[in-house]
Scaffold this active site. Structure first.
Site, PDB file in Angstrom:
ATOM      1  CB  THR A   1       6.002  -7.074 -11.937  1.00 13.97           C
ATOM      2  OG1 THR A   1       4.781  -6.807 -11.772  1.00 13.97           O
ATOM      3  CG2 THR A   1       6.707  -6.574 -10.482  1.00 13.97           C
TER       4      THR A   1
ATOM      5  CB  VAL B   1      -1.631   1.881  -5.988  1.00 13.46           C
ATOM      6  CG1 VAL B   1      -0.266   1.474  -5.520  1.00 13.46           C
ATOM      7  CG2 VAL B   1      -1.531   3.223  -6.633  1.00 13.46           C
ATOM      8  N   GLY B   2      -1.034  -1.297  -7.267  1.00 12.94           N
ATOM      9  CA  GLY B   2      -0.947  -2.822  -6.788  1.00 12.94           C
ATOM     10  C   GLY B   2      -0.087  -2.890  -5.672  1.00 12.94           C
ATOM     11  CG  ASP B   3       1.784  -6.532  -5.420  1.00 11.88           C
ATOM     12  OD1 ASP B   3       1.476  -6.383  -6.514  1.00 11.88           O
ATOM     13  OD2 ASP B   3       2.717  -7.438  -5.331  1.00 11.88           O
TER      14      ASP B   3
ATOM     15  CB  THR C   1       5.688 -11.041  -9.844  1.00  9.58           C
ATOM     16  OG1 THR C   1       5.023 -10.948 -10.959  1.00  9.58           O
ATOM     17  CG2 THR C   1       6.341 -12.379  -9.720  1.00  9.58           C
ATOM     18  N   GLY C   2       2.407 -10.830  -9.062  1.00  4.39           N
ATOM     19  CA  GLY C   2       1.249 -11.574  -9.280  1.00  4.39           C
ATOM     20  C   GLY C   2       0.077 -10.893  -9.194  1.00  4.39           C
TER      21      GLY C   2
HETATM   22  N1  ASP Z   1       1.847  -7.352  -8.699  1.00  2.00           N
HETATM   23  C1  ASP Z   1       1.889  -6.313  -9.987  1.00  2.00           C
HETATM   24  C2  ASP Z   1       0.407  -5.560  -9.795  1.00  2.00           C
HETATM   25  O1  ASP Z   1      -0.476  -6.359  -9.255  1.00  2.00           O
HETATM   26  C3  ASP Z   1       1.452  -6.801 -11.082  1.00  2.00           C
HETATM   27  C4  ASP Z   1       2.599  -7.895 -11.551  1.00  2.00           C
HETATM   28  O2  ASP Z   1       3.427  -8.580 -10.718  1.00  2.00           O
HETATM   29  O3  ASP Z   1       2.783  -8.317 -12.667  1.00  2.00           O
HETATM   30  O4  ASP Z   1       0.552  -4.506  -9.992  1.00  2.00           O
END
Ligand code: ASP
Length: 337
Positions: A198, A227-229, A248-249
């Protein structure tokens, strides 16, 4: 004499306020994801990623130095990273389980507490520009899927064929995961969907205003519609008058902890320095629940925090003295310029 004093005092105060306002030194921090697996890195990838991060910082820096708002710096820096296939955002996004690229992004204007977000789009070349258009040109904060794409068309946002987002590296990543799943490998959700990448940015402009933005393809092998954060205001992105965060995570954990908002709330209400607030949420609360990742955070005094608990986090920052720094691993910097 009294009249003179009455006139002089406000003028002096105004002059002081003017000097203070002019003293804000712009700051910009960006990340390209915390899913770095050190054993899998090559010097070529490190070089390419650092070059892209530098280009993104320079794109944002020219906005800030021209006196443009933090929002412009955030948007410009993120567009550079979205266009670069080394990152999991727009071109270079990871694939869903069924082989699609579904993109999420969000942006927030700290001073006005305005926000825009988009999720699950497959044809928007730069999702961060659509998130911004939703914030500035619609009555809404968040739009998803085909409705968001229809709105993009009406405001002249560039749409592309979904094939534009396809990169061989990400496709092979999905194939490997699918093969492992098929072989019945006992992989945790995390193992099957590693490799976050991300992108995000937080900025402080010359007028002392903050902004934050985040853009992603989500997680490798995610289910269609997940859908993520990153597009969730308060989870992956937050900005207010005092603090801006892009995370990111492993997104599910960032949503469950309202991570970006929690960092800023700790900073505002508990009066924790930004570094302490960010570490508490990213390195304590999230791992306690079983998640991991990183974040970038910036306060209105230009203090920066960049905690992560993975092998590395692609990151770069323009500090208060105008110097640019680029780093991947933890041992590359103390984290606070
Ligand atoms: N946080 C992002 C998600 O869960 C992934 C990422 O940060 O790489 O969609």
């Amino acid at each position: 004499m009294k009249t003179l004093r009455r006139l002089v005092l406000p003028v002096t105060l105004l002059a002081c306020a003017g000097t203070l306002a002019a003293e804000v030194k712009p700051v910009l921090v960006i990340h390209g994801g915390a899913g770095v697996v050190r054993a899998e890195m090559t010097s070529e990838v490190e070089r390419d990623v650092k070059a892209a991060l530098t280009r993104a910082i320079e794109a944002g820096r020219s906005e800030l130095e021209a006196g443009k708002p933090a929002l412009d710096a955030v948007t410009k820096a993120i567009v550079v990273l979205e266009d670069d296939p080394n990152f999991n955002a727009a071109r270079g996004a990871v694939f869903t389980h069924d082989g699609r690229n579904e993109l999420d992004a969000s942006i927030m204007d700290g001073a006005a507490q305005r926000a825009g977000a988009v999720a699950g789009v497959t044809t928007v070349r730069n999702p961060i520009t659509l998130a911004r258009a939703i914030m500035e040109r619609s009555k809404h904060v968040m739009m998803v899927g085909s409705g968001a794409e229809a709105f993009a068309k009406t405001v002249g946002i560039t749409l592309v064929d979904p094939a534009y987002f396809h990169t061989e590296r990400r496709w092979q990543q999905l194939q490997k995961t699918l093969a492992e799943e098929k072989a019945g490998a006992a992989l945790s959700d995390y193992e099957t969907s590693r490799h976050f990448g991300t992108v995000g940015a937080v900025a402080l402009d010359r007028t002392g205003k903050l902004a934050a933005g985040t853009s992603t393809g989500g997680m490798n092998n995610k289910r269609h519609g997940r859908v993520g954060d990153s597009p969730i205001i308060g989870a992956g992105t937050w900005a207010d008058e005092r603090c801006a965060v892009s995370a990111t995570g492993w997104g599910e954990f960032y949503i469950r902890t309202a991570a970006a908002h929690s960092i800023c709330t700790r900073h505002a209400l508990l009066k924790e320095p930004i570094a302490k607030a960010a570490v508490e949420v990213i390195n304590n609360q999230i791992p306690r629940l079983g998640g991991d990742g990183g974040a970038i955070a910036l306060d209105r005094d230009g203090n920066i925090a960049m905690p992560f608990n993975t092998d590395g986090m692609f990151r770069a920052w323009l500090d208060r003295n105008g110097a640019v720094h680029v780093a991947i691993y933890a041992d590359e910097s103390a984290g606070t310029p």
